[in-house]
Motif scaffolding. Structure first.
Motif, PDB file in Angstrom:
ATOM      1  N   ILE A 176     -34.135 -99.189  59.745  1.00 50.90           N
ATOM      2  CA  ILE A 176     -34.010 -97.725  59.670  1.00 50.90           C
ATOM      3  C   ILE A 176     -32.619 -97.284  60.110  1.00 50.90           C
ATOM      4  O   ILE A 176     -32.032 -96.355  59.536  1.00 50.90           O
ATOM      5  CB  ILE A 176     -35.097 -97.054  60.534  1.00 50.90           C
ATOM      6  N   PHE A 177     -32.077 -97.958  61.118  1.00 52.94           N
ATOM      7  CA  PHE A 177     -30.738 -97.606  61.597  1.00 52.94           C
ATOM      8  C   PHE A 177     -29.699 -97.761  60.495  1.00 52.94           C
ATOM      9  O   PHE A 177     -28.848 -96.888  60.288  1.00 52.94           O
ATOM     10  CB  PHE A 177     -30.371 -98.474  62.800  1.00 52.94           C
ATOM     11  N   TYR A 178     -29.757 -98.910  59.765  1.00 45.63           N
ATOM     12  CA  TYR A 178     -28.788 -99.133  58.705  1.00 45.63           C
ATOM     13  C   TYR A 178     -28.972 -98.150  57.561  1.00 45.63           C
ATOM     14  O   TYR A 178     -27.996 -97.705  56.943  1.00 45.63           O
ATOM     15  CB  TYR A 178     -28.888-100.577  58.199  1.00 45.63           C
ATOM     16  N   ILE A 179     -30.226 -97.803  57.250  1.00 48.65           N
ATOM     17  CA  ILE A 179     -30.471 -96.819  56.200  1.00 48.65           C
ATOM     18  C   ILE A 179     -29.906 -95.460  56.606  1.00 48.65           C
ATOM     19  O   ILE A 179     -29.277 -94.757  55.803  1.00 48.65           O
ATOM     20  CB  ILE A 179     -31.977 -96.717  55.901  1.00 48.65           C
ATOM     21  N   PHE A 180     -30.113 -95.082  57.868  1.00 45.59           N
ATOM     22  CA  PHE A 180     -29.571 -93.811  58.363  1.00 45.59           C
ATOM     23  C   PHE A 180     -28.047 -93.813  58.305  1.00 45.59           C
ATOM     24  O   PHE A 180     -27.423 -92.813  57.912  1.00 45.59           O
ATOM     25  CB  PHE A 180     -30.053 -93.576  59.798  1.00 45.59           C
ATOM     26  N   ALA A 181     -27.443 -94.950  58.688  1.00 48.25           N
ATOM     27  CA  ALA A 181     -25.981 -95.052  58.642  1.00 48.25           C
ATOM     28  C   ALA A 181     -25.475 -94.938  57.205  1.00 48.25           C
ATOM     29  O   ALA A 181     -24.441 -94.309  56.943  1.00 48.25           O
ATOM     30  CB  ALA A 181     -25.530 -96.375  59.254  1.00 48.25           C
ATOM     31  N   ALA A 182     -26.215 -95.530  56.248  1.00 44.53           N
ATOM     32  CA  ALA A 182     -25.812 -95.441  54.846  1.00 44.53           C
ATOM     33  C   ALA A 182     -25.898 -94.006  54.349  1.00 44.53           C
ATOM     34  O   ALA A 182     -25.033 -93.538  53.585  1.00 44.53           O
ATOM     35  CB  ALA A 182     -26.693 -96.354  53.990  1.00 44.53           C
TER      36      ALA A 182
END
Length: 229
Positions: A176-182
């Motif tokens: 979820i963190f990487y998706i939010f960063a993207a």
């Protein structure tokens, strides 16, 4: 962040590639073919050339060509001579770039290549993620080379129990963190760059340089999300 400026040209261009190092393994035939991704976050076409310190040992598919604006290109590099005499010898690939209407090279980036006996011997694998966040090793977790298969992990991804089994710890939060960063990178890229007449408040305008960096980071995040899947 995987970029280099040419020091001999006033119109120097940052060169973006991924990964920064290539590793081949004698006991894994499929690893003798590696992919090097070249990025062009600019609004103009880039011409590239791939050179090597040991060209007789490698076969590069499409060693030169063009990259369209705001796109990327995968270069296939195959090791031809996976013999013991070539183990632990570090070779170099140099990626040179310039605008298609320019004569002189405007940017370059060197990528190391090394042949190892097995994946467990690679102590550097997994360090690409250090671009985003440096994780401190915890003494309460134990890692074994046979279980990890050469992959360096931190506490937020995987930990090894005392029985030697790999236990995954809440990887969904990391995903979820990487998706939010993207998503945040996408929002920044959608902001105007000082265009006149824009309805967006001026304090939300971003520079072209920031957009180039964000586009490169977005490419790295996308690669990590694909690996997590």
């Amino acid at each position: 962040m995987g970029r280099t400026f040419s020091q001999s040209d006033d119109d120097a261009l940052p060169v973006f590639v991924f990964p920064n190092s290539l590793y081949f393994y004698c006991n894994e035939p499929q690893s003798l073919k590696q992919i090097l991704t070249l990025y062009n976050p600019y609004d103009f076409t880039i011409r590239f050339t791939v050179l090597s310190t040991a060209p007789w040992k490698y076969k590069v598919i499409e060693p030169e060509g063009f990259i369209r604006p705001r796109s990327c290109l995968d270069i296939t590099i195959r090791l031809l001579d996976a013999t013991l005499s070539n183990m632990l010898k570090e070779d170099k690939f140099r990626v040179q770039m310039k605008r298609e209407d320019k004569v002189n090279i405007q940017g370059k980036r060197e990528v190391s290549a090394q042949l190892l006996a097995r994946r467990e011997d690679n102590l550097n694998e997994g360090k690409e993620s250090d671009v985003f966040e440096q994780m401190n090793p915890s003494s309460s977790f134990h890692q074994t080379k046979s279980s990890l298969k050469g992959k360096r992990m931190d506490d937020s991804f995987e930990s090894v129990s005392t029985t030697g089994r790999i236990e995954r710890s809440d990887g969904s939060k990391t995903h979820i963190f990487y998706i939010f960063a993207a998503i945040m990178c996408g929002i920044i890229l959608a902001l105007p760059s000082g265009e006149k007449g824009s309805r967006v408040p001026e304090y939300l305008h971003v520079t072209s340089t920031l957009k180039i960096i964000v586009a490169y980071v977005l490419g790295l995040i996308t690669s990590i999300i694909c690996k997590l899947n």
